[in-house]
Design an enzyme around this catalytic site. Structure first.
Site, PDB file in Angstrom:
ATOM      1  N   LYS A   1      27.765  -1.820  18.556  1.00  0.00           N
ATOM      2  CA  LYS A   1      26.766  -1.037  19.279  1.00  0.00           C
ATOM      3  C   LYS A   1      27.471  -0.123  20.247  1.00  0.00           C
ATOM      4  CE  LYS A   1      22.399  -3.453  20.106  1.00  0.00           C
ATOM      5  NZ  LYS A   1      21.717  -4.278  21.115  1.00  0.00           N
TER       6      LYS A   1
ATOM      7  N   SER B   1      15.792  -0.684  27.242  1.00  0.00           N
ATOM      8  CA  SER B   1      16.871   0.174  27.721  1.00  0.00           C
ATOM      9  C   SER B   1      16.926   1.493  26.962  1.00  0.00           C
ATOM     10  CB  SER B   1      18.215  -0.552  27.597  1.00  0.00           C
ATOM     11  OG  SER B   1      18.217  -1.708  28.394  1.00  0.00           O
TER      12      SER B   1
ATOM     13  N   HIS C   1      14.788  -6.956  32.414  1.00  0.00           N
ATOM     14  CA  HIS C   1      15.884  -7.941  32.367  1.00  0.00           C
ATOM     15  C   HIS C   1      15.872  -8.808  33.632  1.00  0.00           C
ATOM     16  CE1 HIS C   1      18.142  -4.692  29.904  1.00  0.00           C
ATOM     17  NE2 HIS C   1      17.820  -5.641  29.059  1.00  0.00           N
TER      18      HIS C   1
ATOM     19  N   ARG D   1       9.225  -9.399  24.165  1.00  0.00           N
ATOM     20  CA  ARG D   1       8.156  -8.398  24.299  1.00  0.00           C
ATOM     21  C   ARG D   1       7.213  -8.541  23.118  1.00  0.00           C
ATOM     22  NH1 ARG D   1      13.020  -4.436  25.582  1.00  0.00           N
ATOM     23  NH2 ARG D   1      13.763  -5.928  24.025  1.00  0.00           N
TER      24      ARG D   1
END
Ligand code: ADP
Length: 163
Positions: free
Chosen positions: A43, A130, A19, A92
């Site tokens: 979430k 994460s 990040h 990514r």
């Protein structure tokens, strides 16, 4: 339109060097970057909103043109309210593409004044996320290269408390 302004949104649960690498690179391109720490009720986050906000604020402090904000609503809503036309996302290889493509298309559909721009992840962070950080912490894998020591300590404390 606020020229040279961009938003970098995420849950940052918890913040990683992946990040922070995107924050640093975005801060070099844009005049100003608002980092939006999202409070997504769907979430369940391990770190509280306040923790995620405070950690991001601390790690973004070296960048004079980066501001950290805690945001409950839609990203495009923030963009509209603040007249910002660029959303930055880190990308990514493989794993992010389909999700990010859909999210960008959806955001564009809601507000076609806003474009999503992708910054490719640095190779060394290309498989860092994460959620895997949490799994690796649980397995006792060394995480020094992946996130600040404070984050790793907090992660271990939280995992210990869950046992
Ligand atoms: P979300 O939970 O909203 O997908 P995250 O907190 O996981 O968001 O990530 C926020 C942003 O940071 C996303 O654009 C994501 O692609 C990017 N990001 C996360 N990890 C990395 C990494 N290792 N390298 C580059 N970008 C990353």
């Amino acid at each position: 339109m606020k020229e040279g302004f961009a938003i970098f949104p995420g849950s940052f649960d918890p913040p990683t060097y992946g990040h922070l690498n995107i924050v640093e690179r975005a801060s070099r391109i844009f005049k100003h970057v608002d980092v939006l720490v999202s409070t997504n009720s769907q979430k369940k986050s391990l770190f509280s909103t306040q923790e995620r906000y405070q950690l991001m604020e601390k790690y973004c402090a070296p960048y004079a043109n980066v501001n950290v904000i805690s945001w409950r609503g839609l990203i495009v809503e923030y963009a509209r309210e603040h007249d910002i036309r660029v959303i930055i996302r880190g990308l990514r290889p493989l794993s992010d593409f389909a999700y990010e493509f859909e999210l960008a298309a959806l955001n564009y559909q809601i507000n076609n004044n806003v474009e999503t721009l992708f910054i490719p992840t640095a190779t060394k962070y290309s498989v860092l996320r994460s959620s895997s950080l949490k799994e690796m912490a649980a397995l006792g894998v060394g995480l020094d290269a992946m996130a600040p020591a404070e984050v790793i300590d907090m992660l271990h404390e939280k995992l210990a408390a869950q046992k």
